[in-house]
Design an enzyme around this catalytic site. Structure first.
Site, short mmCIF file in Angstrom:
data_model
loop_
_atom_site.label_atom_id
_atom_site.label_comp_id
_atom_site.label_asym_id
_atom_site.label_seq_id
_atom_site.Cartn_x
_atom_site.Cartn_y
_atom_site.Cartn_z
CB THR A 200 -1.06 -0.04 1.17
OG1 THR A 200 -0.06 0.99 2.37
CG2 THR A 200 -1.40 -1.44 1.35
CG ASP B 258 -4.70 8.18 4.32
OD1 ASP B 258 -4.69 7.52 5.75
OD2 ASP B 258 -5.11 9.43 4.80
CG ASN C 89 6.20 -0.03 7.53
OD1 ASN C 89 7.33 0.17 8.61
ND2 ASN C 89 6.38 0.69 6.24
CE LYS D 88 -13.91 -4.94 13.77
NZ LYS D 88 -15.02 -6.54 14.98
CB SER E 74 6.27 -0.76 18.09
OG SER E 74 6.15 0.00 19.46
CE1 TYR F 274 6.36 7.36 16.07
CE2 TYR F 274 7.46 6.81 18.07
CZ TYR F 274 7.23 6.71 16.99
OH TYR F 274 8.05 5.59 16.34
CE LYS G 179 5.10 3.55 16.42
NZ LYS G 179 4.60 3.13 15.08
CB ILE H 45 15.37 3.40 10.65
CG1 ILE H 45 14.60 2.58 11.90
CG2 ILE H 45 16.01 2.10 9.31
CD1 ILE H 45 13.86 1.21 11.53
CB THR I 249 14.08 5.71 7.23
OG1 THR I 249 13.82 6.02 8.31
CG2 THR I 249 14.35 4.76 6.98
#
Length: 290
Positions: A34, A58, A85, A118, A136, A150, A154, A183, A185
């Protein structure tokens, strides 16, 4: 060689999600990926047109989630691995963040993952198999100033997943919470949302952490993390939690023992609030939590 698996991974436009999508394709598995923006996953489709389906979605849109899962089953007939993710960071003191920013963060990082999970559960239950992998963060077990909303998402998703694991184990469904540290990114760059800075917080930990984040170079390699995550699906003993990155490991080694110390420090006060029948109730919970 193991049989092909069908993966559904949310948030594959960039970062860890993109690395994981490319790893799954390289393994020869099938993928529903996605993305939020039309055309963002074209490169993934080009890698394996017959094994990859890209869906624009979304995760805050419940109808889009239902449609995505239906498309996945029409394309490949099953989903073996769901990776939640999709998500982003939100930095700022609570006062600096708008109500709209709070709601968007909760809906994306927390509610979106719950609704996606779900939606796939009934068919995984019918299959009597499946693996739900929740991305997470080390921030799901510790908290720093400036990331309160945030952290709320989590810590919330970790509690959800731990409870979920106990609910679905009887159906052959596994749950793993992945807790990366920093990370390399764009999570802390263009992908992060920010509150409006208030002068009142100058000189406080918020300002110090804001400066530190601008200078910090994360140590985590998204491609290495992706390979480890993909490997979880080949393990019969896949863990409930997996921490990734030396920074995350070091932080949790420091934080987790302190929680037990605090628990023990207040033991007398804690136990003083029981009724006379507390022993039997405690024994019952111990059995349930084994």
């Amino acid at each position: 060689m193991s049989a092909q698996k069908v993966w559904l991974i949310t948030g594959t436009s960039t970062g860890l999600g993109r690395s994981l999508a490319e790893t799954v394709i390289a393994r020869g598995d099938m993928l529903v990926a996605t993305v939020r923006n039309q055309g963002a996953g074209r490169e993934l489709t080009e890698l394996a047109p017959d094994r990859v389906k890209v869906v624009t979605m979304d995760v805050t849109d419940a109808a889009a989630i239902r449609s995505c899962v239906q498309e996945a089953y029409r394309a490949f007939g099953r989903i073996d691995v769901l990776v939640n993710n999709a998500g982003y960071g939100l930095f700022g003191a609570v006062e600096e963040i708008t109500e709209e920013q709070i709601r968007r963060q909760l809906e994306t990082n927390l509610t979106g993952s719950i609704l996606m999970t779900k939606e796939v559960l009934p068919r995984m239950r019918e299959q009597r198999s499946g693996h739900i992998i929740q991305i997470s963060s080390v921030g799901g077990q510790l908290a720093t100033p400036g990331l309160s909303i945030y952290h709320a998402t989590k810590w919330g998703i970790e509690g959800f997943c731990e409870s979920l694991a106990g609910e679905v184990a009887a159906f052959g469904i596994k749950v793993t919470i992945v807790e990366p540290g920093g990370i390399r990114t764009d999570w802390a760059g263009r992908s992060m949302d920010h509150g409006d800075i208030l002068a009142a917080y100058e000189g406080t930990p918020i300002a110090q952490i804001r400066q530190m984040r601008e200078e910090l170079v994360p140590s985590g390699d998204p491609d290495k993390m992706a390979r480890v995550i993909a490997g979880l699906t080949l393990r019969d003993d896949a863990p409930l939690r997996l921490t990734l990155g030396s920074d995350a490991y070091t932080l949790l080694q420091q934080i987790l023992p302190k929680r037990l110390e605090q628990l023990e420090a207040e033991k007398v006060l804690t136990l003083s609030t029981d009724t006379e029948h507390a022993g039997a109730a405690s024994d019952g919970w111990k059995q349930l939590l084994k």
